[in-house]
Design a protein around this motif. Sequence first.
Motif, PDB file in Angstrom:
ATOM      1  N   PRO A 171       0.819  -1.217   0.000  1.00 34.24           N
ATOM      2  CA  PRO A 171       0.000   0.000   0.000  1.00 34.24           C
ATOM      3  C   PRO A 171       0.854   1.268   0.000  1.00 34.24           C
ATOM      4  O   PRO A 171       0.887   2.020   0.988  1.00 34.24           O
ATOM      5  CB  PRO A 171      -0.802  -0.138   1.299  1.00 34.24           C
ATOM      6  CG  PRO A 171       0.124  -0.860   2.224  1.00 34.24           C
ATOM      7  CD  PRO A 171       0.899  -1.823   1.352  1.00 34.24           C
ATOM      8  N   TYR A 172       1.533   1.516  -1.099  1.00 30.05           N
ATOM      9  CA  TYR A 172       2.446   2.662  -1.150  1.00 30.05           C
ATOM     10  C   TYR A 172       1.722   4.001  -1.009  1.00 30.05           C
ATOM     11  O   TYR A 172       2.322   4.994  -0.605  1.00 30.05           O
ATOM     12  CB  TYR A 172       3.250   2.627  -2.446  1.00 30.05           C
ATOM     13  CG  TYR A 172       4.267   1.514  -2.495  1.00 30.05           C
ATOM     14  CD1 TYR A 172       5.367   1.523  -1.645  1.00 30.05           C
ATOM     15  CD2 TYR A 172       4.121   0.443  -3.362  1.00 30.05           C
ATOM     16  CE1 TYR A 172       6.304   0.501  -1.680  1.00 30.05           C
ATOM     17  CE2 TYR A 172       5.045  -0.592  -3.400  1.00 30.05           C
ATOM     18  CZ  TYR A 172       6.137  -0.557  -2.555  1.00 30.05           C
ATOM     19  OH  TYR A 172       7.049  -1.581  -2.596  1.00 30.05           O
ATOM     20  N   GLY A 173       0.439   4.021  -1.344  1.00 30.39           N
ATOM     21  CA  GLY A 173      -0.331   5.248  -1.190  1.00 30.39           C
ATOM     22  C   GLY A 173      -1.123   5.300   0.099  1.00 30.39           C
ATOM     23  O   GLY A 173      -1.907   6.227   0.310  1.00 30.39           O
ATOM     24  N   GLY A 174      -0.913   4.323   0.970  1.00 34.71           N
ATOM     25  CA  GLY A 174      -1.620   4.299   2.245  1.00 34.71           C
ATOM     26  C   GLY A 174      -2.931   3.541   2.184  1.00 34.71           C
ATOM     27  O   GLY A 174      -3.348   3.057   1.130  1.00 34.71           O
ATOM     28  N   VAL A 175      -3.591   3.445   3.322  1.00 33.17           N
ATOM     29  CA  VAL A 175      -4.844   2.691   3.453  1.00 33.17           C
ATOM     30  C   VAL A 175      -5.902   3.591   4.088  1.00 33.17           C
ATOM     31  O   VAL A 175      -5.716   4.091   5.199  1.00 33.17           O
ATOM     32  CB  VAL A 175      -4.641   1.426   4.324  1.00 33.17           C
ATOM     33  CG1 VAL A 175      -5.949   0.659   4.468  1.00 33.17           C
ATOM     34  CG2 VAL A 175      -3.563   0.530   3.708  1.00 33.17           C
ATOM     35  N   GLU A 176      -7.015   3.759   3.388  1.00 36.25           N
ATOM     36  CA  GLU A 176      -8.086   4.624   3.885  1.00 36.25           C
ATOM     37  C   GLU A 176      -8.670   4.100   5.187  1.00 36.25           C
ATOM     38  O   GLU A 176      -9.027   4.881   6.080  1.00 36.25           O
ATOM     39  CB  GLU A 176      -9.193   4.736   2.836  1.00 36.25           C
ATOM     40  CG  GLU A 176      -8.816   5.564   1.620  1.00 36.25           C
ATOM     41  CD  GLU A 176      -8.768   7.061   1.934  1.00 36.25           C
ATOM     42  OE1 GLU A 176      -9.162   7.442   3.045  1.00 36.25           O
ATOM     43  OE2 GLU A 176      -8.332   7.828   1.052  1.00 36.25           O
ATOM     44  N   ASP A 177      -8.788   2.773   5.323  1.00 39.82           N
ATOM     45  CA  ASP A 177      -9.354   2.204   6.549  1.00 39.82           C
ATOM     46  C   ASP A 177      -8.516   2.565   7.770  1.00 39.82           C
ATOM     47  O   ASP A 177      -9.048   2.752   8.866  1.00 39.82           O
ATOM     48  CB  ASP A 177      -9.469   0.683   6.436  1.00 39.82           C
ATOM     49  CG  ASP A 177     -10.607   0.262   5.505  1.00 39.82           C
ATOM     50  OD1 ASP A 177     -11.431   1.133   5.168  1.00 39.82           O
ATOM     51  OD2 ASP A 177     -10.652  -0.918   5.120  1.00 39.82           O
ATOM     52  N   ALA A 178      -7.211   2.659   7.590  1.00 42.20           N
ATOM     53  CA  ALA A 178      -6.353   3.057   8.707  1.00 42.20           C
ATOM     54  C   ALA A 178      -6.622   4.506   9.089  1.00 42.20           C
ATOM     55  O   ALA A 178      -6.662   4.852  10.280  1.00 42.20           O
ATOM     56  CB  ALA A 178      -4.887   2.871   8.338  1.00 42.20           C
ATOM     57  N   SER A 179      -6.827   5.342   8.091  1.00 43.75           N
ATOM     58  CA  SER A 179      -7.152   6.751   8.365  1.00 43.75           C
ATOM     59  C   SER A 179      -8.459   6.860   9.124  1.00 43.75           C
ATOM     60  O   SER A 179      -8.582   7.636  10.084  1.00 43.75           O
ATOM     61  CB  SER A 179      -7.245   7.534   7.049  1.00 43.75           C
ATOM     62  OG  SER A 179      -6.035   7.460   6.326  1.00 43.75           O
ATOM     63  N   ALA A 196      -1.646   5.099   7.262  1.00 42.06           N
ATOM     64  CA  ALA A 196      -2.762   5.961   6.865  1.00 42.06           C
ATOM     65  C   ALA A 196      -2.354   6.817   5.667  1.00 42.06           C
ATOM     66  O   ALA A 196      -1.192   7.213   5.531  1.00 42.06           O
ATOM     67  CB  ALA A 196      -3.189   6.845   8.030  1.00 42.06           C
ATOM     68  N   THR A 197      -3.308   7.098   4.799  1.00 43.24           N
ATOM     69  CA  THR A 197      -3.012   7.919   3.613  1.00 43.24           C
ATOM     70  C   THR A 197      -2.465   9.284   4.023  1.00 43.24           C
ATOM     71  O   THR A 197      -2.913   9.882   4.995  1.00 43.24           O
ATOM     72  CB  THR A 197      -4.279   8.113   2.767  1.00 43.24           C
ATOM     73  OG1 THR A 197      -5.312   8.652   3.602  1.00 43.24           O
ATOM     74  CG2 THR A 197      -4.761   6.793   2.197  1.00 43.24           C
ATOM     75  N   GLU A 198      -1.474   9.740   3.288  1.00 46.29           N
ATOM     76  CA  GLU A 198      -0.842  11.044   3.522  1.00 46.29           C
ATOM     77  C   GLU A 198      -0.185  11.162   4.893  1.00 46.29           C
ATOM     78  O   GLU A 198      -0.028  12.257   5.436  1.00 46.29           O
ATOM     79  CB  GLU A 198      -1.864  12.181   3.350  1.00 46.29           C
ATOM     80  CG  GLU A 198      -2.486  12.257   1.969  1.00 46.29           C
ATOM     81  CD  GLU A 198      -1.433  12.417   0.868  1.00 46.29           C
ATOM     82  OE1 GLU A 198      -0.461  13.151   1.081  1.00 46.29           O
ATOM     83  OE2 GLU A 198      -1.607  11.782  -0.186  1.00 46.29           O
ATOM     84  N   SER A 199       0.225  10.040   5.459  1.00 44.46           N
ATOM     85  CA  SER A 199       0.909  10.078   6.759  1.00 44.46           C
ATOM     86  C   SER A 199       2.301  10.682   6.608  1.00 44.46           C
ATOM     87  O   SER A 199       2.916  10.604   5.527  1.00 44.46           O
ATOM     88  CB  SER A 199       1.028   8.670   7.345  1.00 44.46           C
ATOM     89  OG  SER A 199       1.977   7.904   6.620  1.00 44.46           O
ATOM     90  N   PRO A 200       2.837  11.291   7.660  1.00 40.00           N
ATOM     91  CA  PRO A 200       4.208  11.815   7.601  1.00 40.00           C
ATOM     92  C   PRO A 200       5.219  10.723   7.243  1.00 40.00           C
ATOM     93  O   PRO A 200       6.209  10.993   6.559  1.00 40.00           O
ATOM     94  CB  PRO A 200       4.435  12.357   9.015  1.00 40.00           C
ATOM     95  CG  PRO A 200       3.065  12.701   9.506  1.00 40.00           C
ATOM     96  CD  PRO A 200       2.169  11.645   8.927  1.00 40.00           C
ATOM     97  N   PHE A 201       4.967   9.497   7.688  1.00 43.07           N
ATOM     98  CA  PHE A 201       5.882   8.391   7.379  1.00 43.07           C
ATOM     99  C   PHE A 201       5.950   8.157   5.874  1.00 43.07           C
ATOM    100  O   PHE A 201       7.038   8.025   5.298  1.00 43.07           O
ATOM    101  CB  PHE A 201       5.432   7.116   8.086  1.00 43.07           C
ATOM    102  CG  PHE A 201       6.161   5.877   7.639  1.00 43.07           C
ATOM    103  CD1 PHE A 201       7.419   5.577   8.138  1.00 43.07           C
ATOM    104  CD2 PHE A 201       5.601   5.023   6.691  1.00 43.07           C
ATOM    105  CE1 PHE A 201       8.104   4.438   7.712  1.00 43.07           C
ATOM    106  CE2 PHE A 201       6.271   3.893   6.262  1.00 43.07           C
ATOM    107  CZ  PHE A 201       7.525   3.602   6.773  1.00 43.07           C
ATOM    108  N   LEU A 202       4.793   8.090   5.213  1.00 44.82           N
ATOM    109  CA  LEU A 202       4.781   7.847   3.777  1.00 44.82           C
ATOM    110  C   LEU A 202       5.486   8.972   3.020  1.00 44.82           C
ATOM    111  O   LEU A 202       6.232   8.724   2.066  1.00 44.82           O
ATOM    112  CB  LEU A 202       3.342   7.707   3.284  1.00 44.82           C
ATOM    113  CG  LEU A 202       2.600   6.431   3.696  1.00 44.82           C
ATOM    114  CD1 LEU A 202       1.163   6.467   3.186  1.00 44.82           C
ATOM    115  CD2 LEU A 202       3.317   5.186   3.190  1.00 44.82           C
TER     116      LEU A 202
END
Length: 280
Positions: A171-179, A196-202
């Motif tokens: 999930p290189y673009g993150g996961v909406e469910d986590a957000s 989570a999508t758009e996380s600082p980590f990503l």
Amino acid sequence: GIRLDFDHLLKADIPVHTKVITSTYKYDSLDDDFFDSRYGTMGVYRPTEFMIHTQGWLFALEEYDPRKTLVLFVHGVEGTPQDWKYMVEGLDRKRFQPWFYYYPSGLRLEKLGSLLARSIVVMNSIDEYQIRRMVVVAHSMGGLVARAAIDTLCKNGRPPYLKMYISMSSPYGGVEDASSGLKSAPVVVPSWYDVATESPFLKQIYQQDLPPDVPFHMFFGYRNQSGISSDGVITLKSQLDSRVHLKAVKTYGFDATHVGILNDEAVRREFYRLLETVSP
């Protein structure tokens, strides 16, 4: 928090009351109860218990042989090395040796990536374990952990033993469910903050490109009967995030589900073909 001091492995800054396991890093089979799927769930929600169970990070199915190419498998969220059984079963064990990063997938991904990188560095610093050739293969969230580790390993250039990186359904673009879970779940799993999508980590891990001499191959799945463009778990938009997809040497799509990609014959055949390119 538990401080890990790799230079003084017999010392701890807190008292730990648990029986120390006497087995080595080697297990005869991935069917061993040590790798049972219930420990993957434990690693998400009870990471301390998980670490008491494993008391280690890197595990193998044979004694280390520096003449063989080391294939390091990184499982995904709620996973264990047992997830890689199908991929390992057909591996040419005369030339390749499978190793596994067995970690509690509920912890923060930056820490897990740093720990993987440090474990590889420590392993390579021991004379009898010096690595000649290594391929990193990751599934699902493990691709984010592996990418963070590779970024750390390559800060000052590619280490000579790192020959290739392959990810599957990550999930290189993150996961909406986590957000969504961060906003509404009664209990938040730490790794959700990073996936989570758009996380600082990503955003952080994509600030550094992979070295051009580390071939990166991206596998993704697209089987989903709901009509949504995904593999049933991770959307295609996330799997094919442009920050990663456009920088891969090649991208491979398979008619497989998120978990099914690890048990697909076409995937395994292509995976073995890529391994041939780094083996003497």
